[in-house]
Every structure is written in C-alpha cells, then in structure tokens.
Motif scaffolding. Sequence first.
Motif: not given
Length: 249
Positions: A212-237
């Motif tokens: 949705x953030x990509x579709x809104x023009x707010x973020x690039x795919x790489x922004x989303x991928x990195x955000x996903x990776x960091x968030x999930x790592x902290x959420x599990x870690x």
Amino acid sequence: MKQFILLLFSLITLQHFTFAQKHESEVYKFKLGVDIPVATLTIGTAIPSFILQKKAKPLSYDEINALKISDINKFDRSAVYRYNHKAEVSSDVFQYASMVSPALLFADKKVRQDWKYILPMWIETFALTTTLTSLTKLTVKRKRPYVYNPDLPIEQKVSSNATASFFSGHTSISAASTFFVAKVYADYHPDSKWKPLMWTGAAIIPAITGLCRYGAGKHFFTDVIVGYAIGSAIGIGIPQLHKIKQKKD
C-alpha cells in the motif's frame, strides 16, 4: 510523539525491573544482559532523532527540479508513477491495526497471567523499531518516489517529510507488531494447530502494508523490503532473547 514513546519506554523499563525481583515467567524472564543494551540502543537512537528532526529542512525548488528519474535504480523506478490516496489510507489502517494487535494476546489466559512480562517486551519492541526507523530516515534522507513524479505539482513535494523514504516505517512497525504476536503465541503454545495461521497472518499483514505504501508513492520496493526485514527481526528477536531455555532431560 517520539518524546511520548521515550517516556513510556522509560516508565515500562522501571516497572520491568521492579517485577523482575519478584517473579519470573515460565516462558520469559528479564535479562539485564538484554534489557540494558536494548534500552541503551533505544535511547541512543531516540536522542539524535530528536536533534535531527528539529534541524530537518524542506526540499527547495531547485533541488526538486534537479532530480532525474534515471538516477533511481531500475528495480525501484516504477514507484515514481504511483500516487494513490486510497492506498495511503489503507496503509494507515493496516499500520494502526497492527500496532494494537499485541493486545489480542491478552485474550489468552496463559499470556494474560504474564502481562507484566509481555507488556514490557512489547514496549521494547515498539520503541526500538520506532526510534531506529526514525533515525535511519533522518540520516539517509532518501527522497520519496512521488518527489520524482513529473505529473505532480511541485508544491506537494516541498516538505521535510519528502526525504523520509528509507526505510518504510509503516512496514517496519507493522512487521514488528505482527511477528511479535505470532512469536509470543507460538512460545506459549508450541503444539497449537493455530501456529501456522498466526505466522501466515504475521507475514501477510506487513506485506500488504508495504504494498500500500508503494501504491501510494510513499516508498520504493527497497524501502519496504528493508522495513519488513528489520521490523520482523525485532518483533521475533526481543521475545527470543527473553525466552527461558528449556533444560534437556
């Protein structure tokens, strides 16, 4: 907002050490070797974020006019032509829904009995994700995709928030929240038939948020991928670092 998060984090940390002296959960325990570094890292990212935020300046007209789409890598370039308000609203809905999703854990009796351990862990998870995301945005200052969009009026691009593309905060916070829920549930119910559903939901919700953030023009795919990776790592870690090691028979 950042000041509130830091204050809340400090209060929960104080409560955290108070309860640690009285009782330990059967699943998690407080660990000074974990909680002090997490607190230090959270405060250490929050303070410079406050300073950089106050110094942040909007883009100038000359800076915007000098931008070239060809400077964006091909993988990310398609985001430039996205600017959908409904997608932006949807991303907000998914983010806020994710943020409150840890409250659902307390519907479970086992988790509810250990609220004094789960709540501080969630505060640590949310605070660290938020401050780390903020500091990265303010340091990297990557321009959002819509700033490159030639079809949008320049007045929409003149904003200090226009340089907060990397990495996606909506995605990182959503991922930290949903993966935290799935991890805690799985630790309390290792043999539950609902585990696959919990992990699937944890993976899908932040992915939709990011799209949705990509579709809104707010973020690039790489922004989303990195955000996903960091968030999930902290959420599990964070829960994993507090988990009690089971003794082998």
